[in-house]
Design a protein around this motif. Sequence first.
Motif, short mmCIF file in Angstrom:
data_model
loop_
_atom_site.label_atom_id
_atom_site.label_comp_id
_atom_site.label_asym_id
_atom_site.label_seq_id
_atom_site.Cartn_x
_atom_site.Cartn_y
_atom_site.Cartn_z
N CYS A 47 29.83 -42.42 -51.15
CA CYS A 47 30.40 -42.38 -49.80
C CYS A 47 29.73 -43.47 -49.00
CB CYS A 47 30.15 -41.02 -49.16
SG CYS A 47 30.72 -40.93 -47.45
N GLU A 49 29.40 -45.03 -45.27
CA GLU A 49 29.70 -44.85 -43.85
C GLU A 49 29.18 -46.06 -43.11
OE1 GLU A 49 29.40 -41.81 -40.10
OE2 GLU A 49 27.98 -41.52 -41.75
N SER A 52 27.07 -45.51 -38.76
CA SER A 52 26.62 -44.12 -38.93
C SER A 52 26.08 -43.47 -37.67
CB SER A 52 25.57 -44.04 -40.04
OG SER A 52 24.45 -44.83 -39.72
N SER A 58 27.89 -38.23 -41.98
CA SER A 58 27.44 -38.19 -43.38
C SER A 58 26.69 -36.91 -43.70
CB SER A 58 26.57 -39.41 -43.70
OG SER A 58 27.36 -40.56 -43.78
N THR A 59 25.89 -36.44 -42.77
CA THR A 59 25.15 -35.20 -43.00
C THR A 59 26.12 -34.02 -43.10
OG1 THR A 59 23.22 -36.09 -41.85
CG2 THR A 59 23.32 -33.70 -42.12
N ALA A 62 27.75 -34.30 -46.44
CA ALA A 62 26.81 -34.03 -47.54
C ALA A 62 26.67 -32.54 -47.81
CB ALA A 62 25.45 -34.65 -47.22
N TYR A 69 25.17 -41.37 -50.89
CA TYR A 69 25.59 -41.76 -49.55
C TYR A 69 24.92 -43.07 -49.18
CZ TYR A 69 27.66 -37.25 -49.00
OH TYR A 69 28.47 -36.17 -49.18
N CYS A 71 24.67 -45.31 -45.87
CA CYS A 71 24.95 -45.29 -44.43
C CYS A 71 24.35 -46.53 -43.81
CB CYS A 71 24.32 -44.06 -43.78
SG CYS A 71 24.81 -42.51 -44.54
N THR A 82 20.04 -41.77 -38.22
CA THR A 82 20.76 -41.25 -39.39
C THR A 82 19.77 -40.67 -40.40
OG1 THR A 82 22.62 -42.75 -39.12
CG2 THR A 82 22.25 -41.88 -41.34
N LEU A 92 20.22 -36.05 -46.40
CA LEU A 92 20.22 -37.47 -46.74
C LEU A 92 18.79 -37.92 -46.96
CD1 LEU A 92 22.71 -38.78 -44.04
CD2 LEU A 92 23.22 -38.17 -46.40
#
Length: 188
Positions: A47, A49, A52, A58-59, A62, A69, A71, A82, A92
């Motif tokens: 993924c 992003e 971010s 993203s979190t 996740a 990930y 970011c 992030t 993350l």
Amino acid sequence: MIPTPDLSHLTSKDYNLVYEPAGPHLPLLDALEADLETLKGAEPRICLEIGSGSGCVSTFFARALVLLYICTDINPHANRATQATGRQNRRLQRRPGGIGGAWAGGWDGMEVTNKFLEQVEGLLSENGRFYLVALKQNNVPEIRERMLQRFQLKSEIVIERRAGREYLYILHTSGRDRHRVDMKMWHL
């Protein structure tokens, strides 16, 4: 329903330097949650992003999918936020300008996005999905037409709504058989 990540570690000082996790984030979270079963079925591995900000998106994501990930944000404070949000939520792990960079979209807000759109087709795998958060003033019909004509990416509006002072659109496009990256998210 996936809970919104815990952002209690971020302070008002952080929000002076990082785009606050509201407005555009909430419709994007809704779109991702609505597509969750389809996304799981695609068995994504990566993924990406871009933009971010606080790490909220993203979190959030996740919590539902275990994958790599990546970011990034033009704003170094956002990169730190992030990372902190990921740690706060145990989601993350550590990864390798000021807030003005977060709004550095050029005169029409699309300068950075236009450069990225040139790369999307080559990054998406056959099962990949790309989400774009756009403001009404970004001229969404023109973005969609450009994506189709220039990059052969057919998009659809999956969510549109007012978020505070902004009217937002979440655009979605499915991938074509290209490189190894499986899923993309992009914020404006």
